[in-house]
Motif scaffolding. Structure first.
Motif, PDB file in Angstrom:
ATOM      1  N   PHE A 135      26.385   9.073 101.135  1.00 46.87           N
ATOM      2  CA  PHE A 135      27.520   7.995 101.959  1.00 46.87           C
ATOM      3  C   PHE A 135      27.382   7.384 102.750  1.00 46.87           C
ATOM      4  CE2 PHE A 135      28.048  12.835  99.659  1.00 46.87           C
ATOM      5  CZ  PHE A 135      29.508  12.890 100.417  1.00 46.87           C
ATOM      6  N   ASN A 136      26.672   5.780 102.375  1.00 49.04           N
ATOM      7  CA  ASN A 136      27.115   4.999 102.932  1.00 49.04           C
ATOM      8  C   ASN A 136      28.087   3.495 102.601  1.00 49.04           C
ATOM      9  OD1 ASN A 136      25.470   3.905 100.365  1.00 49.04           O
ATOM     10  ND2 ASN A 136      23.460   4.008 101.310  1.00 49.04           N
ATOM     11  N   ASN A 137      28.733   4.064 101.279  1.00 52.27           N
ATOM     12  CA  ASN A 137      29.262   2.968 100.686  1.00 52.27           C
ATOM     13  C   ASN A 137      31.389   3.113 101.305  1.00 52.27           C
ATOM     14  OD1 ASN A 137      30.720   5.256 100.043  1.00 52.27           O
ATOM     15  ND2 ASN A 137      30.625   4.415  97.662  1.00 52.27           N
ATOM     16  N   ASP A 138      32.156   2.645 100.327  1.00 63.28           N
ATOM     17  CA  ASP A 138      33.597   2.183 102.067  1.00 63.28           C
ATOM     18  C   ASP A 138      33.921   3.268 101.780  1.00 63.28           C
ATOM     19  OD1 ASP A 138      33.489   1.971  99.087  1.00 63.28           O
ATOM     20  OD2 ASP A 138      34.704   0.236  99.052  1.00 63.28           O
ATOM     21  N   ILE A 139      33.512   4.928 100.777  1.00 56.21           N
ATOM     22  CA  ILE A 139      34.226   6.070 101.345  1.00 56.21           C
ATOM     23  C   ILE A 139      33.281   7.008 101.913  1.00 56.21           C
ATOM     24  CG2 ILE A 139      34.869   7.810  99.967  1.00 56.21           C
ATOM     25  CD1 ILE A 139      35.496   6.127  97.763  1.00 56.21           C
ATOM     26  N   GLY A 140      32.039   6.785 101.347  1.00 61.54           N
ATOM     27  CA  GLY A 140      31.292   8.238 102.413  1.00 61.54           C
ATOM     28  C   GLY A 140      30.759   7.304 103.530  1.00 61.54           C
ATOM     29  N   ALA A 141      30.807   5.956 104.148  1.00 64.63           N
ATOM     30  CA  ALA A 141      30.552   5.721 105.285  1.00 64.63           C
ATOM     31  C   ALA A 141      31.606   6.544 106.396  1.00 64.63           C
ATOM     32  CB  ALA A 141      31.090   4.276 105.732  1.00 64.63           C
ATOM     33  N   PRO A 142      33.439   5.867 106.306  1.00 65.40           N
ATOM     34  CA  PRO A 142      34.183   6.490 106.610  1.00 65.40           C
ATOM     35  C   PRO A 142      34.145   8.774 106.981  1.00 65.40           C
ATOM     36  CG  PRO A 142      35.321   4.984 105.872  1.00 65.40           C
ATOM     37  CD  PRO A 142      33.624   5.252 105.154  1.00 65.40           C
ATOM     38  N   LEU A 143      33.756   9.055 106.176  1.00 68.48           N
ATOM     39  CA  LEU A 143      33.249  10.014 105.810  1.00 68.48           C
ATOM     40  C   LEU A 143      32.553  10.721 107.369  1.00 68.48           C
ATOM     41  CD1 LEU A 143      34.040  11.103 102.502  1.00 68.48           C
ATOM     42  CD2 LEU A 143      35.183  11.613 104.173  1.00 68.48           C
ATOM     43  N   THR A 144      31.421   9.863 106.857  1.00 63.98           N
ATOM     44  CA  THR A 144      30.193  10.199 108.302  1.00 63.98           C
ATOM     45  C   THR A 144      30.611   9.810 109.421  1.00 63.98           C
ATOM     46  OG1 THR A 144      29.264   9.687 106.514  1.00 63.98           O
ATOM     47  CG2 THR A 144      28.116   9.382 108.984  1.00 63.98           C
ATOM     48  N   LEU A 145      31.819   9.092 110.128  1.00 67.19           N
ATOM     49  CA  LEU A 145      32.862   8.829 110.511  1.00 67.19           C
ATOM     50  C   LEU A 145      33.310   9.983 111.111  1.00 67.19           C
ATOM     51  CD1 LEU A 145      32.903   5.131 110.965  1.00 67.19           C
ATOM     52  CD2 LEU A 145      31.852   6.508 112.492  1.00 67.19           C
ATOM     53  N   LEU A 146      34.198  11.027 110.138  1.00 69.79           N
ATOM     54  CA  LEU A 146      35.127  11.353 110.517  1.00 69.79           C
ATOM     55  C   LEU A 146      34.251  13.125 111.031  1.00 69.79           C
ATOM     56  CD1 LEU A 146      37.373  10.041 107.517  1.00 69.79           C
ATOM     57  CD2 LEU A 146      38.232  10.544 110.681  1.00 69.79           C
ATOM     58  N   GLU A 147      33.026  13.119 110.115  1.00 65.32           N
ATOM     59  CA  GLU A 147      32.512  14.419 110.834  1.00 65.32           C
ATOM     60  C   GLU A 147      32.045  14.673 112.296  1.00 65.32           C
ATOM     61  OE1 GLU A 147      29.958  16.378 108.051  1.00 65.32           O
ATOM     62  OE2 GLU A 147      29.683  15.119 107.100  1.00 65.32           O
ATOM     63  N   MET A 148      32.171  13.107 112.823  1.00 72.41           N
ATOM     64  CA  MET A 148      31.680  13.432 114.330  1.00 72.41           C
ATOM     65  C   MET A 148      33.236  13.931 115.244  1.00 72.41           C
ATOM     66  SD  MET A 148      29.342  10.246 114.627  1.00 72.41           S
ATOM     67  CE  MET A 148      28.463  10.287 116.501  1.00 72.41           C
ATOM     68  N   ASN A 149      32.659  14.687 116.469  1.00 71.39           N
ATOM     69  CA  ASN A 149      33.521  15.056 117.335  1.00 71.39           C
ATOM     70  C   ASN A 149      32.947  14.187 118.372  1.00 71.39           C
ATOM     71  OD1 ASN A 149      31.499  17.101 118.171  1.00 71.39           O
ATOM     72  ND2 ASN A 149      32.589  18.601 116.630  1.00 71.39           N
ATOM     73  N   GLU A 150      33.850  14.875 119.563  1.00 66.00           N
ATOM     74  CA  GLU A 150      33.897  14.575 121.612  1.00 66.00           C
ATOM     75  C   GLU A 150      32.131  15.059 121.824  1.00 66.00           C
ATOM     76  OE1 GLU A 150      35.626  16.753 119.548  1.00 66.00           O
ATOM     77  OE2 GLU A 150      36.778  17.434 121.029  1.00 66.00           O
ATOM     78  N   GLU A 151      31.525  15.762 120.780  1.00 63.41           N
ATOM     79  CA  GLU A 151      29.830  16.759 121.380  1.00 63.41           C
ATOM     80  C   GLU A 151      29.194  16.152 121.039  1.00 63.41           C
ATOM     81  OE1 GLU A 151      29.745  20.307 119.019  1.00 63.41           O
ATOM     82  OE2 GLU A 151      31.921  21.508 120.687  1.00 63.41           O
ATOM     83  N   HIS A 152      29.148  14.608 120.661  1.00 63.44           N
ATOM     84  CA  HIS A 152      27.756  13.899 119.589  1.00 63.44           C
ATOM     85  C   HIS A 152      28.328  13.081 120.519  1.00 63.44           C
ATOM     86  CE1 HIS A 152      29.324  15.597 115.451  1.00 63.44           C
ATOM     87  NE2 HIS A 152      28.116  15.515 115.502  1.00 63.44           N
ATOM     88  N   GLN A 153      26.120  12.066 120.770  1.00 63.18           N
ATOM     89  CA  GLN A 153      26.142  11.458 121.934  1.00 63.18           C
ATOM     90  C   GLN A 153      25.615   9.972 121.579  1.00 63.18           C
ATOM     91  OE1 GLN A 153      24.408  15.041 123.661  1.00 63.18           O
ATOM     92  NE2 GLN A 153      24.315  13.056 126.241  1.00 63.18           N
ATOM     93  N   PHE A 154      25.122  10.917 119.496  1.00 66.21           N
ATOM     94  CA  PHE A 154      24.865   9.619 119.095  1.00 66.21           C
ATOM     95  C   PHE A 154      25.372   9.467 118.233  1.00 66.21           C
ATOM     96  CE2 PHE A 154      21.245   9.849 122.374  1.00 66.21           C
ATOM     97  CZ  PHE A 154      21.626   8.908 123.144  1.00 66.21           C
ATOM     98  N   GLY A 155      25.301   8.138 116.993  1.00 61.68           N
ATOM     99  CA  GLY A 155      25.488   8.168 115.769  1.00 61.68           C
ATOM    100  C   GLY A 155      24.736   7.112 114.763  1.00 61.68           C
TER     101      GLY A 155
END
Length: 462
Positions: A135-155
């Motif tokens: 998931f590393n293209n112009d659709i996959g990368a945004p979807l990856t960032l959208l899976e993250m929430n306030e609990e995450h310390q590193f991406g």
């Protein structure tokens, strides 16, 4: 995604909100997926239009939808001019609300391995989310960032590209604290024109670093001076040749071709033992270490993480077959540099070694030349036999000139390899995804399993 209301998203997306408001905490683009509190983004492409599946999406319980045309369905909806760009804007919105620190990675080869190494290190320190699969293209990368929430310390975000401007777009959304170009090689030349074009496109990642970010530069890459000339942030370099801030010394390989070495940085050193085969993984480990050092992670934590680095599916996965043959699955993808690394690894094993290759894709006018170089490298490395399948690999076979054969279809190739698979033999299979060489690996594993069952059955009769 951090919980939000559609009314909060409306101005950020420059959208029209109709059908009422709703709270959402997940974003998805697959109409077959059921997603609680989910916001469905209806994407359009050359051969599909997710707007056609909106009734199914609503029936499965979506909380809201993003569409390019207002729907008559009874559901809250944000109407935008371009749903793909809206997906990117959604990721920007979520990224701005996250407190995590981000590492962004690109490169022609090894970036998935490096991503997994970094994630393995950071998981020892805090809650970490990394790109899943490819998931590393112009659709996959945004979807990856959208899976993250306030609990995450590193991406840990992997960024791929097959044309100029794609990394600039995804890196601008990611806003990394640390950015890495692992290397540049003959990959996706069809989209970039030449190696300089690849280096320029990959270099886009550095221009999107946060103001206090760190650029990680591979000093062993020929384009390192080019990148440094354009980088405006602080720089941390690495080198497997001793020419960097982070270096490896005393590199040794065990009987399984797994490297051990001393990782050195600022007069500190740590003994590293990698569970991954291939001396090229020393380079990947140095890249991962440099990224984590830029985040102030200790050498001790880096050592722990690297020692637990997971094997990526289809990346030099080793299987000992029932007949005693060592089978190495390196079918995840292929370019010229990764082919060379695989051949170097294969040549290091004792006994008979056999290289099996499928076509490398997206090389454009350089296709024949790159495939001929693979054949030449295999010949110089002393590979005992080479078999190939595809179109362009016939040029590899011709230059190699030794034992082996080129096949026009996989069934003929598999039939031959079943005869070759025996004790004291190592078979390495590699090719681009489009060549589907994983089918060859699967066939050999199934044949070995059948042989094993047959032997067990015969023993039972006795």
């Amino acid at each position: 995604m951090i919980k939000t209301l559609l009314s909060q998203l409306q101005p950020f997306l420059n959208a029209r909100l109709i059908g009422g408001d709703a709270q959402v905490s997940q974003v998805y683009t697959d109409s077959r997926q059921q997603c609680e509190n989910g916001l469905f983004v209806a994407l359009r492409g050359p051969h599909f239009d997710a707007h056609n599946f909106l009734p199914q999406v609503v029936e499965q319980g979506a909380a809201g939808i993003i569409v390019e045309n207002e729907s008559s369905l009874d559901i809250p909806q944000l109407v935008v001019s371009n749903s793909k760009l809206a997906l990117g804007d959604l990721a920007r919105f979520n990224r701005k609300r996250l407190n995590a620190r981000f590492v962004a990675i690109t490169g022609s080869s090894g970036k998935t391995t490096v991503k997994e190494m970094i994630a393995s290190i950071l998981q020892n320190v805090g809650t970490t989310f990394a790109t899943k699969g490819n998931f590393n293209n112009d659709i996959g990368a945004p979807l990856t960032l959208l899976e993250m929430n306030e609990e995450h310390q590193f991406g840990v975000i992997e960024l791929g590209a097959n044309h100029a401007g794609e990394i600039a777009y995804t890196a601008a959304i990611t806003q990394p604290d640390v950015a890495l170009i692992n290397n540049v090689a003959a990959a996706h030349l069809q989209g970039f024109g030449d190696l300089q074009g690849v280096a320029r496109a990959k270099g886009e990642i550095y221009s999107e670093l946060k103001n206090d970010g760190t650029a990680i530069v591979n000093n062993d890459d020929e384009f390192a001076p080019f990148w440094k000339k354009h980088i405006t942030s602080s720089v941390l370099t690495f080198s497997a040749k001793g020419n960097g801030d982070v270096i490896a010394t005393d590199i040794q390989l065990d009987e399984n071709q797994c490297p051990q070495f001393e990782l050195e940085y600022l007069n500190q050193s740590q003994k590293i033992s990698l569970p991954l085969a291939g001396v090229h993984n020393v380079h990947n480990a140095l890249a991962a270490a440099a990224c984590c050092l830029a985040l102030n992670i200790s050498l001790e934590d880096i050592c722990k993480g690297l020692s637990r680095s997971p094997v990526v599916t289809g990346r030099l996965m080793t299987e000992l077959l029932a007949n005693g043959c060592r089978l190495i699955d390196d079918t995840y993808n292929a370019n010229l540099d990764s082919m060379r690394a695989a051949i170097q690894l294969l040549a290091g094993y004792k006994g008979r070694n056999i290289l099996v290759i499928g076509d490398m894709a997206e090389l454009g006018e350089f296709g024949r030349q790159c495939h001929e170089e693979v054949g030449e490298f295999a010949k110089l490395a002393g590979i005992d036999a080479m078999y190939s399948c595809g179109v362009l690999t016939q040029f590899s076979q011709s230059v190699y000139g030794g034992e082996g054969k080129h096949y026009s279809n996989q069934q003929q190739l598999i039939k031959q390899l079943k005869q070759e698979a025996k004790a004291n033999t190592t078979i390495l299979v590699k090719g681009s995804r489009s060549s589907h060489m994983e089918k060859v690996v699967l066939a050999l594993m199934e044949d070995s399993e059948q042989q094993s069952k047959g032997a067990a059955f015969n023993m039972g009769e006795e």
